[in-house]
Design a protein around this motif. Structure first.
Motif, PDB file in Angstrom:
ATOM      1  N   GLU A   1       0.843  -1.206   0.000  1.00  0.00           N
ATOM      2  CA  GLU A   1       0.000   0.000   0.000  1.00  0.00           C
ATOM      3  C   GLU A   1       0.872   1.248   0.000  1.00  0.00           C
ATOM      4  O   GLU A   1       0.580   2.218  -0.688  1.00  0.00           O
ATOM      5  CB  GLU A   1      -0.927   0.003   1.218  1.00  0.00           C
ATOM      6  CG  GLU A   1      -2.041  -1.022   1.066  1.00  0.00           C
ATOM      7  CD  GLU A   1      -3.128  -0.913   2.122  1.00  0.00           C
ATOM      8  OE1 GLU A   1      -2.908  -0.198   3.119  1.00  0.00           O
ATOM      9  OE2 GLU A   1      -4.168  -1.564   1.945  1.00  0.00           O
TER      10      GLU A   1
ATOM     11  N   LEU B   1       3.788   1.490  -1.264  1.00  0.00           N
ATOM     12  CA  LEU B   1       4.477   1.604  -2.551  1.00  0.00           C
ATOM     13  C   LEU B   1       3.543   2.017  -3.690  1.00  0.00           C
ATOM     14  O   LEU B   1       3.929   2.765  -4.570  1.00  0.00           O
ATOM     15  CB  LEU B   1       5.129   0.269  -2.918  1.00  0.00           C
ATOM     16  CG  LEU B   1       6.411  -0.122  -2.197  1.00  0.00           C
ATOM     17  CD1 LEU B   1       6.752  -1.567  -2.501  1.00  0.00           C
ATOM     18  CD2 LEU B   1       7.549   0.776  -2.638  1.00  0.00           C
ATOM     19  N   PHE B   2       2.332   1.474  -3.707  1.00  0.00           N
ATOM     20  CA  PHE B   2       1.524   1.598  -4.926  1.00  0.00           C
ATOM     21  C   PHE B   2       0.296   2.495  -4.816  1.00  0.00           C
ATOM     22  O   PHE B   2      -0.149   3.046  -5.811  1.00  0.00           O
ATOM     23  CB  PHE B   2       1.067   0.208  -5.394  1.00  0.00           C
ATOM     24  CG  PHE B   2       2.167  -0.616  -5.949  1.00  0.00           C
ATOM     25  CD1 PHE B   2       2.597  -0.429  -7.250  1.00  0.00           C
ATOM     26  CD2 PHE B   2       2.798  -1.569  -5.177  1.00  0.00           C
ATOM     27  CE1 PHE B   2       3.628  -1.184  -7.769  1.00  0.00           C
ATOM     28  CE2 PHE B   2       3.837  -2.329  -5.687  1.00  0.00           C
ATOM     29  CZ  PHE B   2       4.257  -2.135  -6.989  1.00  0.00           C
ATOM     30  N   LEU B   3      -0.293   2.607  -3.643  1.00  0.00           N
ATOM     31  CA  LEU B   3      -1.570   3.296  -3.531  1.00  0.00           C
ATOM     32  C   LEU B   3      -1.485   4.735  -4.012  1.00  0.00           C
ATOM     33  O   LEU B   3      -0.572   5.458  -3.635  1.00  0.00           O
ATOM     34  CB  LEU B   3      -2.031   3.262  -2.073  1.00  0.00           C
ATOM     35  CG  LEU B   3      -3.448   2.747  -1.880  1.00  0.00           C
ATOM     36  CD1 LEU B   3      -3.586   1.372  -2.492  1.00  0.00           C
ATOM     37  CD2 LEU B   3      -3.803   2.716  -0.418  1.00  0.00           C
ATOM     38  N   ASP B   4      -2.462   5.106  -4.846  1.00  0.00           N
ATOM     39  CA  ASP B   4      -2.560   6.471  -5.342  1.00  0.00           C
ATOM     40  C   ASP B   4      -1.372   6.856  -6.220  1.00  0.00           C
ATOM     41  O   ASP B   4      -1.052   8.022  -6.344  1.00  0.00           O
ATOM     42  CB  ASP B   4      -2.677   7.447  -4.164  1.00  0.00           C
ATOM     43  CG  ASP B   4      -3.461   8.690  -4.563  1.00  0.00           C
ATOM     44  OD1 ASP B   4      -4.142   8.631  -5.588  1.00  0.00           O
ATOM     45  OD2 ASP B   4      -3.377   9.708  -3.868  1.00  0.00           O
ATOM     46  N   LYS B   5      -0.727   5.870  -6.819  1.00  0.00           N
ATOM     47  CA  LYS B   5       0.374   6.155  -7.736  1.00  0.00           C
ATOM     48  C   LYS B   5      -0.045   5.718  -9.134  1.00  0.00           C
ATOM     49  O   LYS B   5      -0.852   4.802  -9.290  1.00  0.00           O
ATOM     50  CB  LYS B   5       1.620   5.362  -7.329  1.00  0.00           C
ATOM     51  CG  LYS B   5       2.080   5.642  -5.909  1.00  0.00           C
ATOM     52  CD  LYS B   5       3.242   6.603  -5.919  1.00  0.00           C
ATOM     53  CE  LYS B   5       3.487   7.211  -4.567  1.00  0.00           C
ATOM     54  NZ  LYS B   5       3.841   6.280  -3.529  1.00  0.00           N
ATOM     55  N   VAL B   6       0.556   6.350 -10.115  1.00  0.00           N
ATOM     56  CA  VAL B   6       0.283   5.967 -11.497  1.00  0.00           C
ATOM     57  C   VAL B   6       1.374   5.034 -11.981  1.00  0.00           C
ATOM     58  O   VAL B   6       2.556   5.303 -11.780  1.00  0.00           O
ATOM     59  CB  VAL B   6       0.198   7.210 -12.402  1.00  0.00           C
ATOM     60  CG1 VAL B   6       0.201   6.820 -13.859  1.00  0.00           C
ATOM     61  CG2 VAL B   6      -1.038   8.011 -12.076  1.00  0.00           C
ATOM     62  N   ILE B   7       0.986   3.917 -12.565  1.00  0.00           N
ATOM     63  CA  ILE B   7       1.940   3.029 -13.221  1.00  0.00           C
ATOM     64  C   ILE B   7       1.731   3.224 -14.721  1.00  0.00           C
ATOM     65  O   ILE B   7       0.600   3.116 -15.198  1.00  0.00           O
ATOM     66  CB  ILE B   7       1.693   1.557 -12.840  1.00  0.00           C
ATOM     67  CG1 ILE B   7       1.737   1.389 -11.324  1.00  0.00           C
ATOM     68  CG2 ILE B   7       2.713   0.653 -13.513  1.00  0.00           C
ATOM     69  CD1 ILE B   7       1.394   0.002 -10.850  1.00  0.00           C
ATOM     70  N   ALA B   8       2.806   3.528 -15.442  1.00  0.00           N
ATOM     71  CA  ALA B   8       2.664   3.845 -16.858  1.00  0.00           C
ATOM     72  C   ALA B   8       1.967   2.708 -17.587  1.00  0.00           C
ATOM     73  O   ALA B   8       2.313   1.537 -17.405  1.00  0.00           O
ATOM     74  CB  ALA B   8       4.028   4.112 -17.479  1.00  0.00           C
TER      75      ALA B   8
ATOM     76  N   VAL C   1      -5.796   2.143  -7.357  1.00  0.00           N
ATOM     77  CA  VAL C   1      -6.828   2.521  -6.394  1.00  0.00           C
ATOM     78  C   VAL C   1      -6.662   1.726  -5.100  1.00  0.00           C
ATOM     79  O   VAL C   1      -6.752   2.269  -4.012  1.00  0.00           O
ATOM     80  CB  VAL C   1      -8.226   2.266  -7.002  1.00  0.00           C
ATOM     81  CG1 VAL C   1      -9.314   2.405  -5.952  1.00  0.00           C
ATOM     82  CG2 VAL C   1      -8.484   3.216  -8.148  1.00  0.00           C
ATOM     83  N   SER C   2      -6.450   0.423  -5.237  1.00  0.00           N
ATOM     84  CA  SER C   2      -6.448  -0.441  -4.060  1.00  0.00           C
ATOM     85  C   SER C   2      -5.677  -1.722  -4.346  1.00  0.00           C
ATOM     86  O   SER C   2      -5.536  -2.117  -5.498  1.00  0.00           O
ATOM     87  CB  SER C   2      -7.897  -0.812  -3.734  1.00  0.00           C
ATOM     88  OG  SER C   2      -8.205  -0.465  -2.430  1.00  0.00           O
TER      89      SER C   2
ATOM     90  N   PRO D   1       1.394  12.393 -14.254  1.00  0.00           N
ATOM     91  CA  PRO D   1       1.861  11.157 -14.891  1.00  0.00           C
ATOM     92  C   PRO D   1       0.811  10.492 -15.781  1.00  0.00           C
ATOM     93  O   PRO D   1       1.123   9.589 -16.541  1.00  0.00           O
ATOM     94  CB  PRO D   1       2.198  10.256 -13.700  1.00  0.00           C
ATOM     95  CG  PRO D   1       1.402  10.794 -12.568  1.00  0.00           C
ATOM     96  CD  PRO D   1       1.201  12.252 -12.820  1.00  0.00           C
TER      97      PRO D   1
END
Lengths: 154, 201
Positions: free
Chosen positions: B31, B33-40, B46-47, B174
């Motif tokens: 969570e 590392l990834f939550l609310d981040k954009v992965i290209a 989201v979750s 992003p």
């Protein structure tokens, strides 16, 4: 990071809302106790005032069952469930080449949508919803720019 | 609008989390590392939907933490081209509209994707702000942001991270969605409320 499967299945808005509810987003009025991140609450706030709010698994399954005869694409069905169009003009925007494929059956589809899928909450209280989300992050500017400042990975 | 994506990631779980059960520790780290981040090309996370497998637990030489390889599924916000989405007006200026979903704000409607003919009316009190109106049948239809706006996704882009940022530039986004409201049934919801009868007759 390795992406094994970029598209492991589409979710309807209802399914995402259901997932967030199951994490406890709906029960905690203080929004501190449940293990739900502030960013997840923002998604929850958006979905709770959308058409997904009152849908149930049964509604959606029934709708899919009764839509089989129309031969709609998956993306179109998904979009119809998410938006819940209540008039023909809204169906025209979602379904490609509606005129050619449907002709007069559009009215029938509108009726089906209205009968099977529950209506969205009446004139939503959008201001409240969004404000709450902002309070959650503690500062108004931070909330606004969150996606913009997110790191890019990949 | 939302998709599941299956992802494998190898990362370090700091020893401060050793007291937690491994699933919880891994989930907490994911969570973070990834939550609310954009992965290209995958969209905005989201979750964490679920964790499929946790493997490893190696401790590399001269590293005081265990490294795990985890396979998990994320709920991603990734609209498809052609999708219809309802959003709120966030900004309106001479270059077009900016819409917001509450959790995602980088949605732009450029001028050439507004209904034709549209006119921009600058607001005398606020610098470079104003309202767009669409003229139809001699009557102006104003985009005032009172009700929700439906738009069609025209394009979703993931701009690369700029190496050097010019001063005073907009904050880097992003993931940018370009939308169109130039079609029947799109635009503020109130435009189409009483319209069906005339449409079908």
């Amino acid at each position: 990071m390795k992406s094994l499967e970029a598209n492991a299945g589409a979710l309807t808005n209802f399914e995402v809302l259901d997932f967030l509810r199951s994490k406890g987003a709906a029960n905690d009025s203080t929004r501190v106790l449940a293990k739900v991140a502030p960013s997840e609450y923002k998604v929850y706030d958006y979905l709770v005032q959308s058409a997904a709010c009152k849908q149930t698994r049964e509604n959606i399954n029934e709708f899919l069952e009764r839509c089989k005869k129309y031969d709609l694409a998956k993306a179109e069905l998904l979009n119809i469930i998410n938006i819940r169009p209540s008039s023909a003009v809204e169906i025209y925007t979602i379904v490609e080449e509606c005129e050619k494929r449907f002709g007069d059956a559009v009215e029938e589809l509108v009726e089906l949508v209205e009968k099977v899928l529950p209506p969205p909450p009446i004139e939503l209280k959008p201001e409240e919803g969004i404000d709450e989300g902002k309070e959650e992050t503690g500062n108004i500017d931070g909330g606004k720019d969150e996606p913009a400042t997110g790191e890019q990975m990949g | 609008m939302f998709y599941l994506s299956r992802i494998e990631h190898t990362f370090r779980v700091p020893p401060s989390l050793l007291s937690l059960p491994i699933e919880e520790a891994v989930k907490g780290e994911l969570e973070r590392l990834f939550l609310d981040k954009v992965i290209a090309n995958l969209g905005l996370c989201v979750s964490i939907y679920d964790i499929i497998s946790i493997e490893g637990g190696f401790i590399f030489p001269s590293d005081g933490a265990a490294t795990y390889t985890v396979v998990f599924r994320l709920i991603m916000f990734r609209p498809f081209v052609g999708e219809i989405i309802a959003a709120k007006l966030k900004e309106s200026n001479a270059t077009g509209l900016r819409l917001s979903l509450g959790f995602f704000d980088d949605i732009y409607i450029p001028v050439h994707l507004l209904p034709n003919p549209s006119r921009f009316k600058p607001d005398p009190n606020k610098r470079d702000k104003g309202m767009w109106e669409w003229e139809y049948g001699g009557e102006p239809y104003v985009i005032d942001g009172i009700d929700e706006i439906k738009f069609r996704v025209h394009n979703v882009s993931y701009p690369p991270i700029p190496i050097e940022k010019p001063k005073e530039a907009k904050p880097f986004a992003p993931m940018v969605i370009t939308g169109s409201i130039n079609d029947d049934g799109l635009g503020p919801i109130s435009w189409w409320v009483g319209a069906e009868q005339t449409d079908e007759s």
